[in-house]
Design a protein around this motif. Structure first.
Motif, PDB file in Angstrom:
ATOM      1  N   PRO A  79      21.875  34.876  41.152  1.00  0.00           N
ATOM      2  CA  PRO A  79      22.583  34.803  39.944  1.00  0.00           C
ATOM      3  C   PRO A  79      22.912  35.991  39.085  1.00  0.00           C
ATOM      4  CG  PRO A  79      20.313  34.297  39.388  1.00  0.00           C
ATOM      5  CD  PRO A  79      20.334  34.286  41.126  1.00  0.00           C
ATOM      6  N   HIS A  80      23.580  36.952  39.923  1.00  0.00           N
ATOM      7  CA  HIS A  80      23.973  38.470  39.240  1.00  0.00           C
ATOM      8  C   HIS A  80      22.617  38.896  38.861  1.00  0.00           C
ATOM      9  CE1 HIS A  80      27.226  40.684  37.558  1.00  0.00           C
ATOM     10  NE2 HIS A  80      26.352  41.508  37.708  1.00  0.00           N
ATOM     11  N   VAL A  81      21.941  39.331  39.561  1.00  0.00           N
ATOM     12  CA  VAL A  81      20.586  40.104  39.458  1.00  0.00           C
ATOM     13  C   VAL A  81      20.389  41.550  39.893  1.00  0.00           C
ATOM     14  CG1 VAL A  81      19.383  38.034  38.811  1.00  0.00           C
ATOM     15  CG2 VAL A  81      19.248  38.847  41.078  1.00  0.00           C
ATOM     16  N   GLY A  82      21.531  41.958  40.355  1.00  0.00           N
ATOM     17  CA  GLY A  82      21.300  43.290  40.884  1.00  0.00           C
ATOM     18  C   GLY A  82      20.566  44.534  40.120  1.00  0.00           C
ATOM     19  N   SER A  83      20.680  44.324  38.855  1.00  0.00           N
ATOM     20  CA  SER A  83      19.964  45.226  37.912  1.00  0.00           C
ATOM     21  C   SER A  83      18.654  44.583  37.313  1.00  0.00           C
ATOM     22  CB  SER A  83      20.957  46.011  36.958  1.00  0.00           C
ATOM     23  OG  SER A  83      21.222  44.864  36.009  1.00  0.00           O
ATOM     24  N   ALA A  84      18.322  43.226  37.653  1.00  0.00           N
ATOM     25  CA  ALA A  84      17.399  42.648  36.677  1.00  0.00           C
ATOM     26  C   ALA A  84      16.015  42.757  37.180  1.00  0.00           C
ATOM     27  CB  ALA A  84      18.089  40.983  36.906  1.00  0.00           C
ATOM     28  N   THR A 112      14.585  48.250  34.927  1.00  0.00           N
ATOM     29  CA  THR A 112      16.201  48.885  34.822  1.00  0.00           C
ATOM     30  C   THR A 112      16.570  48.322  33.724  1.00  0.00           C
ATOM     31  OG1 THR A 112      16.231  49.159  37.239  1.00  0.00           O
ATOM     32  CG2 THR A 112      18.088  48.601  36.082  1.00  0.00           C
ATOM     33  N   ARG A 113      16.389  47.137  33.489  1.00  0.00           N
ATOM     34  CA  ARG A 113      17.217  46.549  31.925  1.00  0.00           C
ATOM     35  C   ARG A 113      16.549  47.257  30.684  1.00  0.00           C
ATOM     36  NH1 ARG A 113      19.572  41.450  33.323  1.00  0.00           N
ATOM     37  NH2 ARG A 113      20.902  41.907  35.051  1.00  0.00           N
ATOM     38  N   THR A 114      15.211  47.489  31.124  1.00  0.00           N
ATOM     39  CA  THR A 114      14.865  48.426  29.694  1.00  0.00           C
ATOM     40  C   THR A 114      15.523  49.780  29.675  1.00  0.00           C
ATOM     41  OG1 THR A 114      12.692  47.480  30.021  1.00  0.00           O
ATOM     42  CG2 THR A 114      12.639  49.322  28.834  1.00  0.00           C
ATOM     43  N   ALA A 115      15.687  50.384  30.690  1.00  0.00           N
ATOM     44  CA  ALA A 115      16.398  51.746  30.886  1.00  0.00           C
ATOM     45  C   ALA A 115      17.793  51.623  30.398  1.00  0.00           C
ATOM     46  CB  ALA A 115      16.378  52.439  32.098  1.00  0.00           C
ATOM     47  N   MET A 116      18.535  50.487  30.754  1.00  0.00           N
ATOM     48  CA  MET A 116      19.963  50.239  30.431  1.00  0.00           C
ATOM     49  C   MET A 116      20.016  50.013  29.062  1.00  0.00           C
ATOM     50  SD  MET A 116      20.778  47.500  33.488  1.00  0.00           S
ATOM     51  CE  MET A 116      22.455  47.130  32.895  1.00  0.00           C
ATOM     52  N   GLY A 117      19.239  49.109  28.196  1.00  0.00           N
ATOM     53  CA  GLY A 117      19.037  48.809  26.974  1.00  0.00           C
ATOM     54  C   GLY A 117      18.823  50.254  26.093  1.00  0.00           C
ATOM     55  N   ALA A 140      28.834  43.873  44.228  1.00  0.00           N
ATOM     56  CA  ALA A 140      29.991  44.347  43.248  1.00  0.00           C
ATOM     57  C   ALA A 140      30.450  43.301  41.977  1.00  0.00           C
ATOM     58  CB  ALA A 140      31.022  44.848  43.982  1.00  0.00           C
ATOM     59  N   ARG A 141      31.467  42.790  42.349  1.00  0.00           N
ATOM     60  CA  ARG A 141      32.059  41.861  41.655  1.00  0.00           C
ATOM     61  C   ARG A 141      32.705  40.689  41.994  1.00  0.00           C
ATOM     62  NH1 ARG A 141      29.435  43.700  37.956  1.00  0.00           N
ATOM     63  NH2 ARG A 141      30.081  44.777  36.056  1.00  0.00           N
ATOM     64  N   GLY A 142      32.577  39.417  41.696  1.00  0.00           N
ATOM     65  CA  GLY A 142      33.256  38.286  42.436  1.00  0.00           C
ATOM     66  C   GLY A 142      34.551  38.566  42.553  1.00  0.00           C
ATOM     67  N   VAL A 189      20.713  54.640  36.103  1.00  0.00           N
ATOM     68  CA  VAL A 189      19.399  54.000  35.933  1.00  0.00           C
ATOM     69  C   VAL A 189      19.263  52.805  36.724  1.00  0.00           C
ATOM     70  CG1 VAL A 189      18.976  54.845  33.523  1.00  0.00           C
ATOM     71  CG2 VAL A 189      20.177  53.016  34.031  1.00  0.00           C
ATOM     72  N   LEU A 190      20.563  52.147  37.181  1.00  0.00           N
ATOM     73  CA  LEU A 190      20.545  50.759  38.021  1.00  0.00           C
ATOM     74  C   LEU A 190      20.757  50.785  39.466  1.00  0.00           C
ATOM     75  CD1 LEU A 190      23.461  50.701  37.985  1.00  0.00           C
ATOM     76  CD2 LEU A 190      23.626  48.923  36.155  1.00  0.00           C
ATOM     77  N   THR A 191      21.027  52.235  39.625  1.00  0.00           N
ATOM     78  CA  THR A 191      21.331  52.271  41.233  1.00  0.00           C
ATOM     79  C   THR A 191      20.586  51.732  42.262  1.00  0.00           C
ATOM     80  OG1 THR A 191      22.762  54.471  40.402  1.00  0.00           O
ATOM     81  CG2 THR A 191      22.174  54.263  42.853  1.00  0.00           C
ATOM     82  N   ASN A 245      28.578  49.458  26.734  1.00  0.00           N
ATOM     83  CA  ASN A 245      28.562  48.416  27.615  1.00  0.00           C
ATOM     84  C   ASN A 245      26.926  48.492  28.375  1.00  0.00           C
ATOM     85  OD1 ASN A 245      29.825  46.327  28.709  1.00  0.00           O
ATOM     86  ND2 ASN A 245      30.372  47.276  30.668  1.00  0.00           N
ATOM     87  N   PHE A 246      26.285  47.146  28.346  1.00  0.00           N
ATOM     88  CA  PHE A 246      25.220  46.959  29.026  1.00  0.00           C
ATOM     89  C   PHE A 246      25.452  46.822  30.333  1.00  0.00           C
ATOM     90  CE2 PHE A 246      21.238  44.008  28.948  1.00  0.00           C
ATOM     91  CZ  PHE A 246      20.200  44.951  29.280  1.00  0.00           C
ATOM     92  N   ALA A 247      26.126  47.690  31.187  1.00  0.00           N
ATOM     93  CA  ALA A 247      26.245  47.661  32.392  1.00  0.00           C
ATOM     94  C   ALA A 247      26.911  49.034  33.054  1.00  0.00           C
ATOM     95  CB  ALA A 247      27.357  46.589  32.618  1.00  0.00           C
ATOM     96  N   VAL A 248      27.120  49.233  34.237  1.00  0.00           N
ATOM     97  CA  VAL A 248      27.876  50.307  34.658  1.00  0.00           C
ATOM     98  C   VAL A 248      28.979  49.922  34.770  1.00  0.00           C
ATOM     99  CG1 VAL A 248      27.043  49.958  37.180  1.00  0.00           C
ATOM    100  CG2 VAL A 248      27.856  52.153  36.561  1.00  0.00           C
ATOM    101  N   GLY A 249      29.483  48.856  35.216  1.00  0.00           N
ATOM    102  CA  GLY A 249      30.984  48.160  35.494  1.00  0.00           C
ATOM    103  C   GLY A 249      31.584  48.119  34.105  1.00  0.00           C
ATOM    104  N   THR A 250      32.741  48.328  34.305  1.00  0.00           N
ATOM    105  CA  THR A 250      33.390  48.416  32.631  1.00  0.00           C
ATOM    106  C   THR A 250      34.592  47.461  32.968  1.00  0.00           C
ATOM    107  OG1 THR A 250      34.773  50.174  33.263  1.00  0.00           O
ATOM    108  CG2 THR A 250      32.735  50.397  31.840  1.00  0.00           C
ATOM    109  N   ALA A 260      28.720  45.001  24.792  1.00  0.00           N
ATOM    110  CA  ALA A 260      29.235  44.158  25.808  1.00  0.00           C
ATOM    111  C   ALA A 260      28.417  44.216  27.065  1.00  0.00           C
ATOM    112  CB  ALA A 260      30.634  44.589  25.901  1.00  0.00           C
ATOM    113  N   THR A 261      28.824  43.366  27.818  1.00  0.00           N
ATOM    114  CA  THR A 261      28.100  43.364  29.068  1.00  0.00           C
ATOM    115  C   THR A 261      29.118  42.380  29.936  1.00  0.00           C
ATOM    116  OG1 THR A 261      26.094  42.905  30.264  1.00  0.00           O
ATOM    117  CG2 THR A 261      26.659  41.051  28.970  1.00  0.00           C
ATOM    118  N   PRO A 262      28.939  42.229  31.327  1.00  0.00           N
ATOM    119  CA  PRO A 262      30.024  41.282  32.229  1.00  0.00           C
ATOM    120  C   PRO A 262      29.948  40.125  31.951  1.00  0.00           C
ATOM    121  CG  PRO A 262      28.846  43.206  33.650  1.00  0.00           C
ATOM    122  CD  PRO A 262      28.222  43.290  32.183  1.00  0.00           C
ATOM    123  N   GLY A 263      30.874  39.382  31.582  1.00  0.00           N
ATOM    124  CA  GLY A 263      31.052  38.062  30.894  1.00  0.00           C
ATOM    125  C   GLY A 263      31.139  37.942  29.375  1.00  0.00           C
TER     126      GLY A 263
END
Ligand code: 8YV
Length: 313
Positions: free
Chosen positions: A277-282, A286-291, A230-232, A98-100, A72-77, A50-53
């Motif tokens: 457009p929600h790119v904090g970790s983009a 970082t996205r490779t490390a998250m995956g 953070a989150r909207g 990894v995304l900090t 989850n492909f995200a730190v936020g749950t 999963a991921t946000p959204g």
């Protein structure tokens, strides 16, 4: 039964190949009839990505009788019904650490962009306004006060970066931290009243919904900037629109929104707002490390090894 992974999200740029060796993988975004694809494999699905959204609701959890892990492909749950998962003994993993750095960098980029009018300045040059004179002055971050909401990993990384700019740090959250010397405020509005930059780095979800309301924005005041990575859901977006329109705050740098990817159109015409457009970790790194963490958690779970990054509820 082919052990099946229901991927609600891709793991771009890494992809899902490594999992396809041992599992049947449903890439839900490629399915013409997503609900039918889930129904057809309901009893085979043992893992969900999963991921946000791309939310994992109680309803989805209840529909999957053999579900063992939600990665989850995200730190936020806040996109996962953790209570429903806990009741069923389903493990949940996320992608912390990894995304900090990249997420904190995005917060600083927004602070500089909005305070130093970077985006406005770029347009100023491109559309030839410079030929008619200098643009309005910006605001210097040095010597100012950053109020950080949520002094977790990302909040601390924002604080460290702000210190390099000569910015004083204060923070708000549910608990005072014993290992920092920054001033703590248990009242958010009180902290906002003394802050020049209000950084949101807390978790989303019901506990923080709309904690930044009209009162907090008025306290931040006409010289204060709101930075949200953070989150909207943390911000009452209607109150923010009114505050920006009336000059109750100086400006905002926003990476996240209440109803992504929909952004209130009222923000589009405001010069004192920078939108991402929600790119904090983009980043590729970082996205490779998250995956990789998502894959390693799933493989660890099904081979009986310890999870890399379990969410401790
Ligand atoms: C998303 C995020 O994971 O980690 C989080 O909580 O919000 C982001 O890193 C990313 O946008 C992929 O959806």
């Amino acid at each position: 039964m082919a052990k099946t992974i229901l991927a609600l999200s891709s793991l771009y740029p890494l992809g899902l190949n490594e999992l396809e060796g041992g599992f049947h993988v449903i890439k839900l975004w490629q399915e013409k009839y997503p609900d039918a694809a889930i129904r057809a494999h309901q009893a085979d699905i043992v893992a969900v990505i999963a991921t946000p959204g791309r939310n994992v609701s109680r309803g989805l959890i209840e529909a999957l009788p053999n579900l063992e892990i939600i990665a989850n492909f995200a730190v936020g749950t806040d996109n996962i019904d953790l209570e429903a998962a806990r009741e069923r003994g389903i493990v949940v993993t996320n992608t912390p650490d990894v995304l900090t750095g990249d997420t904190a960098d995005a917060a600083i980029a927004l602070m500089l962009a909005v305070a130093r009018r970077v985006v406005e300045g770029d347009a100023y040059v491109r559309i030839g306004k410079w030929l008619n004179g200098a643009m309005p002055l910006g605001t210097s971050p040095g010597g100012k006060v950053a109020g950080i909401v949520g002094l977790g990993r990302i909040g601390r990384a924002i604080a460290a970066r702000c210190e390099a700019f000569g910015i004083k740090i204060v923070y708000h959250g549910p608990n005072r931290k014993k290992d920092v010397s920054y001033d703590y405020y248990d009242d958010l509005a009180e902290m906002a009243a003394g802050a020049d930059f209000l950084f949101l780095a807390c978790c989303g979800g019901p506990d923080t919904k709309h904690i930044v309301d009209a009162g907090v924005l008025n306290a931040l005041g006409p010289k204060g900037y709101l930075i949200n990575i953070a989150r909207g859901s943390v911000v009452d977006e209607q109150a923010l629109l009114i505050a920006l329109r009336n000059g109750d705050i100086a400006g905002a740098g926003l990476d996240v929104f209440e109803n992504e990817p929909h952004v209130p159109e009222g923000l589009f015409t405001m010069d004192n707002v920078v939108l991402l457009p929600h790119v904090g970790s983009a980043t590729v790194e970082t996205r490779t490390a998250m995956g990789r963490l998502v894959i390693e958690n799933i493989l660890a779970h099904f081979s009986g090894n310890p999870l890399k990054t379990p969410v401790v509820a």
